[in-house]
Scaffold this active site. Structure first.
Site, PDB file in Angstrom:
ATOM      1  N   ASN A 255     125.788  41.546  -7.489  1.00 44.59           N
ATOM      2  CA  ASN A 255     125.888  41.746  -6.038  1.00 44.59           C
ATOM      3  C   ASN A 255     126.349  40.485  -5.315  1.00 44.59           C
ATOM      4  OD1 ASN A 255     124.960  44.350  -6.392  1.00 44.59           O
ATOM      5  ND2 ASN A 255     122.806  43.732  -6.190  1.00 44.59           N
TER       6      ASN A 255
ATOM      7  N   HIS B  67     136.849  47.545  -0.153  1.00 46.81           N
ATOM      8  CA  HIS B  67     135.607  46.909  -0.583  1.00 46.81           C
ATOM      9  C   HIS B  67     135.855  45.496  -1.139  1.00 46.81           C
ATOM     10  CE1 HIS B  67     131.623  46.421  -2.182  1.00 46.81           C
ATOM     11  NE2 HIS B  67     132.094  46.316  -3.417  1.00 46.81           N
TER      12      HIS B  67
ATOM     13  N   LYS C  36     126.120  53.606 -13.182  1.00 45.96           N
ATOM     14  CA  LYS C  36     125.783  53.990 -11.804  1.00 45.96           C
ATOM     15  C   LYS C  36     126.759  55.069 -11.358  1.00 45.96           C
ATOM     16  CE  LYS C  36     123.689  49.706 -10.092  1.00 45.96           C
ATOM     17  NZ  LYS C  36     123.799  48.584  -9.116  1.00 45.96           N
TER      18      LYS C  36
ATOM     19  N   HIS D   5     128.937  44.325   2.505  1.00 48.21           N
ATOM     20  CA  HIS D   5     128.459  45.620   3.009  1.00 48.21           C
ATOM     21  C   HIS D   5     128.324  45.594   4.525  1.00 48.21           C
ATOM     22  CE1 HIS D   5     126.697  46.710  -1.161  1.00 48.21           C
ATOM     23  NE2 HIS D   5     127.911  47.194  -1.002  1.00 48.21           N
TER      24      HIS D   5
HETATM   25  P1  NAD Z   1     139.643  54.597  -5.566  1.00 46.21           P
HETATM   26  O1  NAD Z   1     139.037  55.364  -6.660  1.00 46.21           O
HETATM   27  O2  NAD Z   1     139.652  55.192  -4.208  1.00 46.21           O
HETATM   28  O3  NAD Z   1     141.134  54.223  -5.988  1.00 46.21           O
HETATM   29  C1  NAD Z   1     141.953  53.524  -5.078  1.00 46.21           C
HETATM   30  C2  NAD Z   1     143.276  54.273  -4.818  1.00 46.21           C
HETATM   31  O4  NAD Z   1     144.137  54.069  -5.938  1.00 46.21           O
HETATM   32  C3  NAD Z   1     143.129  55.779  -4.683  1.00 46.21           C
HETATM   33  O5  NAD Z   1     144.041  56.213  -3.697  1.00 46.21           O
HETATM   34  C4  NAD Z   1     143.539  56.301  -6.052  1.00 46.21           C
HETATM   35  O6  NAD Z   1     144.057  57.625  -5.977  1.00 46.21           O
HETATM   36  C5  NAD Z   1     144.605  55.323  -6.440  1.00 46.21           C
HETATM   37  N1  NAD Z   1     144.805  55.097  -7.859  1.00 46.21           N
HETATM   38  C6  NAD Z   1     143.872  55.026  -8.842  1.00 46.21           C
HETATM   39  N2  NAD Z   1     144.425  54.631  -9.994  1.00 46.21           N
HETATM   40  C7  NAD Z   1     145.746  54.473  -9.738  1.00 46.21           C
HETATM   41  C8  NAD Z   1     146.833  54.028 -10.539  1.00 46.21           C
HETATM   42  N3  NAD Z   1     146.674  53.631 -11.784  1.00 46.21           N
HETATM   43  N4  NAD Z   1     148.064  53.992  -9.959  1.00 46.21           N
HETATM   44  C9  NAD Z   1     148.224  54.339  -8.646  1.00 46.21           C
HETATM   45  N5  NAD Z   1     147.230  54.716  -7.843  1.00 46.21           N
HETATM   46  C10 NAD Z   1     145.999  54.773  -8.385  1.00 46.21           C
HETATM   47  O7  NAD Z   1     138.974  53.157  -5.394  1.00 46.21           O
HETATM   48  P2  NAD Z   1     138.374  52.086  -6.427  1.00 46.21           P
HETATM   49  O8  NAD Z   1     138.559  50.792  -5.762  1.00 46.21           O
HETATM   50  O9  NAD Z   1     138.876  52.301  -7.799  1.00 46.21           O
HETATM   51  O10 NAD Z   1     136.826  52.451  -6.451  1.00 46.21           O
HETATM   52  C11 NAD Z   1     136.035  52.334  -5.292  1.00 46.21           C
HETATM   53  C12 NAD Z   1     134.808  53.187  -5.473  1.00 46.21           C
HETATM   54  O11 NAD Z   1     134.096  52.729  -6.616  1.00 46.21           O
HETATM   55  C13 NAD Z   1     133.839  53.126  -4.315  1.00 46.21           C
HETATM   56  O12 NAD Z   1     133.408  54.427  -4.008  1.00 46.21           O
HETATM   57  C14 NAD Z   1     132.687  52.304  -4.838  1.00 46.21           C
HETATM   58  O13 NAD Z   1     131.450  52.645  -4.258  1.00 46.21           O
HETATM   59  C15 NAD Z   1     132.728  52.644  -6.299  1.00 46.21           C
HETATM   60  N6  NAD Z   1     132.140  51.621  -7.185  1.00 46.21           N
HETATM   61  C16 NAD Z   1     131.170  52.017  -8.033  1.00 46.21           C
HETATM   62  C17 NAD Z   1     130.602  51.095  -8.906  1.00 46.21           C
HETATM   63  C18 NAD Z   1     129.581  51.543  -9.908  1.00 46.21           C
HETATM   64  O14 NAD Z   1     128.951  50.699 -10.552  1.00 46.21           O
HETATM   65  N7  NAD Z   1     129.430  52.837 -10.095  1.00 46.21           N
HETATM   66  C19 NAD Z   1     131.024  49.760  -8.896  1.00 46.21           C
HETATM   67  C20 NAD Z   1     132.032  49.389  -8.017  1.00 46.21           C
HETATM   68  C21 NAD Z   1     132.599  50.336  -7.155  1.00 46.21           C
HETATM   69  N1  GLY Z   2     128.632  47.208  -9.262  1.00 45.55           N
HETATM   70  C1  GLY Z   2     127.324  46.658  -9.398  1.00 45.55           C
HETATM   71  C2  GLY Z   2     126.577  47.188 -10.583  1.00 45.55           C
HETATM   72  O1  GLY Z   2     127.133  47.905 -11.369  1.00 45.55           O
HETATM   73  O2  GLY Z   2     125.422  46.908 -10.720  1.00 45.55           O
END
Ligand code: NAD
Ligand code: GLY
Length: 361
Positions: A243, A263, A141, A250
């Protein structure tokens, strides 16, 4: 190594300590990129961006690096357009490789850019947050947010490989660690009672993100997600299991303008709420919610959202993109390790479960 089995789109997730320093070695046999385009953010670039770029440079490939500002607010079409211009300027051709180094924001943006640049070029995901390692880096995704809502524009684009280094988690801010662990708890609840018990035994020890412990935890979560995606890539049914806790999450995120809760924090509240609703409906006994809440509490996750009413949450469901015809369907627990998907919940039970979770009446 864990395989995601999707016929010609199959790939491996390599969970190994130190893997982020040798990303080039995990390309599938025969992959010969003409150039490598590393996308990372400004927090991750100084920590791990250079590792990936350096590994491909040492392998003799032309490497370009694009650093985007960190944060969800960058997950927009405008960022993707800037990336397209940099990719065209490099220039990347259809055999070039995108390498996403960072959390879910970088992975989703880079994935969408790779999915659409010249109608699709390969990507390797190098996830550096718990959320990205156990969730967003695998499954394909990708996408961006719109002013109207999160993740509303996107594409499925499976990576060529995922290179997951548990050592990168040592630099994560504490809140990000807790938030990521909420998705790990989710994996135990939905499909693996023994895993949930292991997490209970570790409790707050998990917050130390000790690399060997995280290797085992990330690996088990990756196995669970890889299995779900392999069986239902496009969320025709089973994949909806992921989910669990997310419908209420959400709503909570939307009602608080995406600024109060990360999140995973909202997912923690959502899992507690789902367990309470399931108990009200007689689907499970009270111990399920108690165990989820105790584990989330040990992981410094919130369990309630003060200042939001049950009525506001229910109204927000109607605006969720996963709601079909105004009727939300829920993933609700039967017991730890076993959930039901697509459950219709009547408004009375919903309200009671939400009030039980601390939303005002
Ligand atoms: P993010 O990518 O914003 O990372 C969180 C913070 O940590 C950021 O400030 C980043 O710069 C920092 N960071 C990242 N790695 C680091 C490290 N090793 N050391 C220090 N700092 C670090 O947030 P996230 O929680 O990783 O991802 C959230 C996003 O992922 C949302 O946009 C969500 O919609 C998406 N998501 C997508 C899927 C999918 O299936 N595609 C699933 C879950 C979440
Ligand atoms: N994060 C939910 C999915 O990948 O389907």
């Amino acid at each position: 190594m864990v395989s995601v089995n999707l016929a010609e789109r199959s790939y491996n997730v390599h969970v190994e300590r130190g893997a982020s320093k040798r990303v080039d070695r995990y390309l599938p046999e025969g992959a010969k990129p003409t150039a490598v385009f590393v996308i990372t953010d400004d927090n991750v670039a100084p920590l791990y961006g250079g590792h990936a770029a350096g590994a491909f440079e040492a392998a003799g490939l032309p490497v370009f690096t694009e650093v985007i500002p960190a944060g969800e607010s960058e997950k927009t079409l405008a960022t993707v357009e800037r990336l397209y211009h940099a990719m065209l300027a490099a220039p990347l051709d259809r055999k070039s490789l995108v390498v996403a180094v960072g959390g879910g924001v970088v992975g989703d943006i880079a994935g969408f850019a790779a999915a659409t640049y010249m109608r699709g070029i390969p990507i390797v995901q190098v996830p550096t947050t718990i959320v990205a390692q156990v969730d967003s880096s695998l499954g394909g995704k990708t996408g961006v947010d719109m002013p109207e809502g999160k993740n509303l524009v996107g594409a499925f684009h499976q990576p060529l490989a995922v290179v997951t280094d548990p050592e990168t988690l040592s630099t994560l801010p504490r809140r990000e660690i807790s938030a990521g662990l909420a998705e790990v708890v989710k994996h135990g609840v939905i499909l693996d009672a023994a895993y949930f018990e292991r997490l209970e035994a570790l409790g707050e020890e998990l917050l130390a993100v000790e690399p060997d412990t995280m290797h085992n935890v990330v690996l088990r979560s990756v196995e669970i997600k890889a299995d779900v995606v392999s069986r239902d890539e496009r969320e025709g049914g089973l994949r909806a299991i992921l989910n669990f806790g997310h419908t209420v999450a959400h709503a909570v995120e939307t009602l608080t303008g995406f600024t109060t809760y990360l999140h995973g924090e909202a997912v923690s509240i959502g899992m507690a709420a789902a367990a309470n609703v399931a108990e009200v409906m007689g689907l499970c006994d009270g111990s399920v919610g108690e165990r989820i809440s105790a584990l989330c509490e040990a992981l410094a996750l919130p369990l309630r959202a003060p200042n939001i009413s049950a009525a506001e949450v229910i109204e927000a469901f109607g605006r969720d993109k996963k709601t079909v015809g105004g009727v939300p369907r829920f993933v609700l627990p039967r017991e730890i390790g076993k959930v039901e998907i697509g459950v219709r919940v009547d408004e009375g039970a919903l309200r009671e479960g939400l009030v039980e979770t601390g939303f005002s009446a």
